[in-house]
Design an enzyme around this catalytic site. Structure first.
Site, mmCIF file in Angstrom:
data_model
loop_
_atom_site.group_PDB
_atom_site.id
_atom_site.type_symbol
_atom_site.label_atom_id
_atom_site.label_comp_id
_atom_site.label_asym_id
_atom_site.label_seq_id
_atom_site.Cartn_x
_atom_site.Cartn_y
_atom_site.Cartn_z
ATOM 1 N N CYS A 187 12.034 1.358 0.789
ATOM 2 C CA CYS A 187 11.595 0.158 0.220
ATOM 3 C C CYS A 187 11.073 0.733 -1.094
ATOM 4 C CB CYS A 187 10.049 1.150 1.081
ATOM 5 S SG CYS A 187 9.259 2.276 0.589
ATOM 6 N N SER A 188 11.554 1.985 -2.261
ATOM 7 C CA SER A 188 11.260 1.812 -3.334
ATOM 8 C C SER A 188 12.304 2.453 -4.239
ATOM 9 C CB SER A 188 10.059 2.680 -3.231
ATOM 10 O OG SER A 188 10.231 4.180 -2.935
#
Length: 96
Positions: free
Chosen positions: A64-65
């Site tokens: 997600c990051s």
């Protein structure tokens, strides 16, 4: 960028087969191939590498990051072994 584990990661990734490089990209960016423009052109920008404790853990990919959490291993060989285990474990679970 000057830490030994970071340099060892780059050296390891430079020598592994393309299949392993694709698995690494999926592990941290959910993208098996680089887009035109390379790492900087990934959907959420370049992959970040951050230190993680404790040292005995496997590296963690946070898709997600677009982050790799990397323990400060004592050697390049240990880093390569733990990264391989993390990628194999991910494949074993069928995580995409």
């Amino acid at each position: 960028a000057e830490s030994p584990p970071y340099r060892w990661l780059l050296e390891t990734l430079a020598t592994v087969p393309d299949e392993t490089k694709r698995a690494f990209l999926e592990f941290v960016a959910v993208c098996p191939r680089l887009p035109p423009g390379g790492l900087a052109a990934l959907p959420r920008g370049p992959i970040r590498v951050n230190r993680m404790d404790p040292v005995g853990k496997l590296p963690e990919g946070r898709t997600c990051s677009q982050e790799l959490r990397l323990p400060a291993y004592a050697s390049k060989e240990e880093l390569a072994k733990k990264l391989t285990l993390a990628l194999e474990y991910r494949d074993h679970l069928g995580i995409q």
